[in-house]
Design an enzyme around this catalytic site. Structure first.
Site, short mmCIF file in Angstrom:
data_model
loop_
_atom_site.label_atom_id
_atom_site.label_comp_id
_atom_site.label_asym_id
_atom_site.label_seq_id
_atom_site.Cartn_x
_atom_site.Cartn_y
_atom_site.Cartn_z
N TRP A 195 -4.93 5.90 5.19
CA TRP A 195 -5.05 4.24 5.56
C TRP A 195 -3.96 3.60 6.51
O TRP A 195 -4.12 2.71 7.37
CB TRP A 195 -4.95 3.27 4.24
CG TRP A 195 -5.07 1.89 4.35
CD1 TRP A 195 -6.27 1.31 4.37
CD2 TRP A 195 -3.86 1.06 4.67
NE1 TRP A 195 -5.92 -0.11 4.75
CE2 TRP A 195 -4.57 -0.27 4.83
CE3 TRP A 195 -2.57 1.10 4.70
CZ2 TRP A 195 -3.70 -1.44 4.88
CZ3 TRP A 195 -2.02 0.27 5.01
CH2 TRP A 195 -2.66 -1.19 5.01
N HIS B 61 -2.78 -0.62 -6.59
CA HIS B 61 -4.01 -0.20 -6.20
C HIS B 61 -4.65 0.83 -7.20
O HIS B 61 -5.24 1.74 -6.89
CB HIS B 61 -4.06 0.54 -4.73
CG HIS B 61 -3.64 -0.48 -3.81
ND1 HIS B 61 -2.42 -0.76 -3.49
CD2 HIS B 61 -4.63 -0.86 -2.66
CE1 HIS B 61 -2.38 -1.76 -2.46
NE2 HIS B 61 -3.58 -1.72 -1.99
N TYR C 158 -9.75 -6.17 -6.76
CA TYR C 158 -8.92 -5.34 -5.85
C TYR C 158 -7.37 -5.90 -5.95
O TYR C 158 -7.42 -7.25 -5.71
CB TYR C 158 -9.64 -5.50 -4.54
CG TYR C 158 -8.98 -4.80 -3.44
CD1 TYR C 158 -8.78 -3.64 -3.40
CD2 TYR C 158 -8.93 -5.28 -2.21
CE1 TYR C 158 -8.21 -2.35 -2.63
CE2 TYR C 158 -8.26 -4.55 -1.24
CZ TYR C 158 -8.01 -3.27 -1.49
OH TYR C 158 -7.49 -2.38 -0.38
N HIS C 159 -6.58 -5.24 -5.79
CA HIS C 159 -5.09 -5.51 -5.84
C HIS C 159 -4.53 -6.18 -7.20
O HIS C 159 -3.72 -6.99 -6.98
CB HIS C 159 -4.57 -6.35 -4.76
CG HIS C 159 -4.82 -5.66 -3.33
ND1 HIS C 159 -4.85 -6.33 -1.90
CD2 HIS C 159 -4.84 -4.31 -2.95
CE1 HIS C 159 -4.92 -5.49 -1.14
NE2 HIS C 159 -4.96 -4.46 -1.61
N CYS D 258 0.67 -1.27 0.00
CA CYS D 258 -0.08 -0.08 0.16
C CYS D 258 0.88 1.31 0.08
O CYS D 258 0.64 2.18 0.73
CB CYS D 258 -0.84 -0.05 1.08
SG CYS D 258 -2.45 -1.09 0.93
N TYR E 64 -1.42 4.27 1.08
CA TYR E 64 -2.46 4.44 0.27
C TYR E 64 -2.51 5.73 -0.51
O TYR E 64 -3.45 6.27 -1.06
CB TYR E 64 -3.94 4.34 0.89
CG TYR E 64 -4.56 2.79 0.62
CD1 TYR E 64 -3.88 1.84 0.68
CD2 TYR E 64 -5.90 2.75 0.75
CE1 TYR E 64 -4.41 0.48 0.79
CE2 TYR E 64 -6.57 1.64 0.84
CZ TYR E 64 -5.89 0.52 0.89
OH TYR E 64 -6.44 -0.82 0.85
#
Length: 684
Positions: free
Chosen positions: A334, A629, A542-543, A272, A316
């Site tokens: 985050w 991301h 996601y990811h 992240c 993030y």
């Protein structure tokens, strides 16, 4: 036996909070609080693109192998008993292969391999190849390659559906390097969906690459063209005691080998992180799970080193390279505490001195989204995540989203900020994409995203933002929508100026394969329209990651990183766009770049390119990129006109031709690209 892989029923977590512990699951329609973070489980509407794969019954199958020990015959691999296993003879040298004959030709979509379950790791398959054949003699190129993680968990290799009667798995290395054996307890083959469409119009999904980590972040090495990927402290999980390390892997397209390495010397869990490539082509990962850290990868030495610590802890965030070579970052509550308590305002990194400097004049507040999770928590957690940042002229930064409000940031002195209007009638578009597909014109394409980070339906919205000078409000044009709403997708600039949009999901929820959008789209800037392309075989939600490779194909991989959940994807596939094919589906003849008058030049300088093969009609520069991301602030394209004798001239402004490494492509009629040459653009 009939086994079904159902990608719609895995656990889903609404919040990716760093405090979460692994392996917590909730039933759909329930909620709970874990370490002060509320987890909501909501039912998702089914997507039109749902994937159900069933194991092909193994009745009547036969199996052969190159070697086996008495009592551990290769027939154990198809006996429906995971307590037995096939094991090669002691001392038999690698490589080893096992071949199953299904007795009839089927459409095949994936295989699963269950390693031996007797708590002995010897024989775990590491580097491997998977082949398909209709006659057992003509195998062709592998349909999948890579390296499996060295553990006893089930291994799944998914590939583009193809006709096959025979399946061969070849082990090139033992996963732990302990000996030269190969073993497996069960080998299953799964039905595929329909065969893919003609590559002449839809492109083609090719090689599957298995990784020993989930490729949550990815970047290109300019010195070799290799692809560097990483996950977190763990190959499959981001929560728990990180130990301030990062699990990485490198894929080499030239050798088709995948190698793994755990990075400990920078004391940094890079999950992240903010991510960009600096003026020297180094990969700079900042913050994340280790919220102060900076780690720098130099591909020439194949080494990571620690950089200076952030002034403000964060994760993030987005990070962008500027016209003077410095790096700018902003946002990211985050990790490192909430922006409510310590505003995650901008700061600037000088790579020459390895120091971060706070920019209090670059406030984060104007770029916040209105995420209800922030309201329920009572502090900022989601609203300052994943900014759409673009380095521009005179050291400026343009923030295009994901909030509706857009802003200009200046990086001189203590920084500055000015409002740049709104993105037409768009909603907040968290985890959408923004791509500078025409840097000379200042044109940015924005695509999809969702009003909230999670528990929110994504949109199919599309806009073009056109920049002029810093602090001047841009023009915003609303485009016809994409065919499919998407969040967590990836969008990749192609050498011909088109944008390939892949993956994502309708309902934005992390760590699930629910509501995947399996049909990619291609944006044509000339017609400003979207065309559907060849479907994915694997959900990329996601990811997930996506990057342009030096041979003008697209890497698309990852998804998950949630411990033992069903949404973990330790793999990637390579997509070949339609420009690589003739109308009959055969491979197009590509131009070749034979030589360059220089491999390093300043903005405004000229370059002479010698080519061979089909006549070259144009050239294009596409900046090497890094992504995590859904954020890729590095990629942008510059169209170059072909002058007399193959001479091309770069734009004179370093805010357009950002410093760093770029792909140079020669383009023949129909946009058929050459293999790329690497060109370095200096700061002037």
């Amino acid at each position: 036996m009939r086994t079904t892989i159902l990608w719609l029923l895995c656990p889903i977590l609404s919040s990716a909070a760093p405090q979460l512990k692994p392996a917590h699951a909730l039933a759909v329609g329930t909620s709970a609080t874990l370490d002060g973070v509320r987890l909501d489980m909501i039912a998702a509407k089914p997507s039109v693109a749902e994937v159900v794969l069933a194991a092909i019954p193994r009745d009547g199958w036969t199996v052969t192998c190159d070697s086996s020990q008495p009592g551990n015959d290769c027939s154990n691999a198809i006996d429906d008993n995971s307590d037995t296993f096939w094991l090669t003879d002691s001392g038999a040298p690698l490589p080893h292969s096992i071949v199953v004959d299904m007795k009839t030709t089927r459409i095949v979509g994936n295989i699963t391999i269950q390693p031996r379950q007797d708590n002995t790791p010897n024989g775990h398959i590491g580097e491997h190849q998977v082949f398909l054949s209709e006659d057992g003699e003509n195998w062709g190129s592998p349909i999948a390659i890579g390296t499996y993680l060295d553990d006893a968990n089930l291994k799944t290799t998914i590939f583009t559906p193809a006709n096959a009667r025979y399946v061969k798995v070849t082990s090139l290395s033992e996963a732990g390097g302990r000996d030269s054996s190969m073993s497996l307890a069960e080998l299953n083959v799964y039905e595929g969906t329909a065969l893919p469409p003609s590559p002449a119009t839809a492109g083609s999904w090719g090689l599957t690459i298995d990784f020993p980590v989930i490729p949550v972040s990815a970047a290109i090495e300019w010195s070799s063209g290799r692809l560097l990927v990483w996950s977190s402290f763990s190959p499959s999980n981001f929560v728990g005691d990180s130990g301030h390390q990062t699990s990485t892997a490198i894929y080499d397209p030239a050798t088709q080998l995948v190698s793994a390495r755990t990075i400990t010397n920078t004391n940094h869990d890079m999950f992240c992180e903010g991510l960009s490539m600096d003026a020297e082509g180094r990969i700079v990962a900042v913050g994340g799970n280790s919220d102060y850290g900076t780690s720098i990868y130099d591909s020439t030495s194949d080494s990571w080193t620690a950089g200076g610590d952030l002034k403000i802890p964060r994760g993030y965030q987005s990070q962008a390279t500027l016209s003077d070579g410095r790096l700018f970052t902003i946002g990211a509550s985050w990790s490192g505490g909430s922006s409510t308590d310590t505003p995650k305002n901008g700061e600037i990194y000088d790579t020459a001195t390895n120091t971060w400097t706070a920019l209090p004049g670059c406030p984060v507040t104007p770029m916040l989204t209105s995420d209800p999770e922030d309201k329920s928590l009572g502090h900022i957690y989601r609203g300052d995540n994943h900014g759409w940042l673009f380095g521009w002229k005179d050291g400026s930064v343009f923030q295009a989203g994901p909030a509706v409000a857009m802003n200009w940031y200046g990086t001189d002195g203590t920084g500055s900020q000015s409002a740049a209007g709104s993105r037409a009638s768009d909603t907040d578009s968290m985890c959408g994409n923004a791509i500078m597909y025409d840097a000379v014109a200042g044109s940015i394409l924005t695509l999809g995203g969702a009003p909230n980070y999670v528990n929110s339906y994504s949109t199919a919205n599309a806009h073009i933002i056109t920049l002029s000078d810093p602090n001047v409000p841009p023009t915003v044009t609303t485009l016809p929508s994409m065919a499919f709403p998407r969040a967590f997708h990836n969008s990749i600039i192609l050498p011909n100026g088109q944008v390939f949009i892949t993956g994502g999901q309708h309902l934005a929820i992390g760590f699930t394969d629910q509501t995947p959008q399996l049909i990619p789209e291609l944006f044509d800037p000339t017609t400003q329209s979207f065309t559907q392309m060849a479907p994915l075989s694997i959900p990329r939600n996601y990811h997930s990651t996506g990057l342009l490779l030096p041979d003008a194909t697209v890497f698309n991989g990852g998804g998950g990183l949630c411990g033992d959940c069903a949404a973990n994807h330790f793999d990637a596939q390579i997509y070949s766009p339609a420009y690589l094919f003739n109308p009959d589906g055969s491979a197009a003849t590509r131009p070749m770049i034979e030589s360059l008058s220089a491999a390093e030049l300043a903005p405004g300088a000229s370059l002479t390119v010698q080519t061979s093969g089909p006549e070259v009609t144009a050239f294009a520069l596409v900046r090497l990129s890094s992504t995590t991301h859904t954020v890729n602030t590095d990629q942008r394209r510059i169209a170059l006109e072909r002058g007399e004798g193959g001479t091309v001239t770069l734009p004179a402004d370093p805010g357009v031709a950002l410093p760093g490494y770029w792909y140079l492509f020669a383009l023949a009629e129909g946009g058929v690209p050459s293999l790329a040459k690497f060109v370095k653009v200096t700061t002037g």
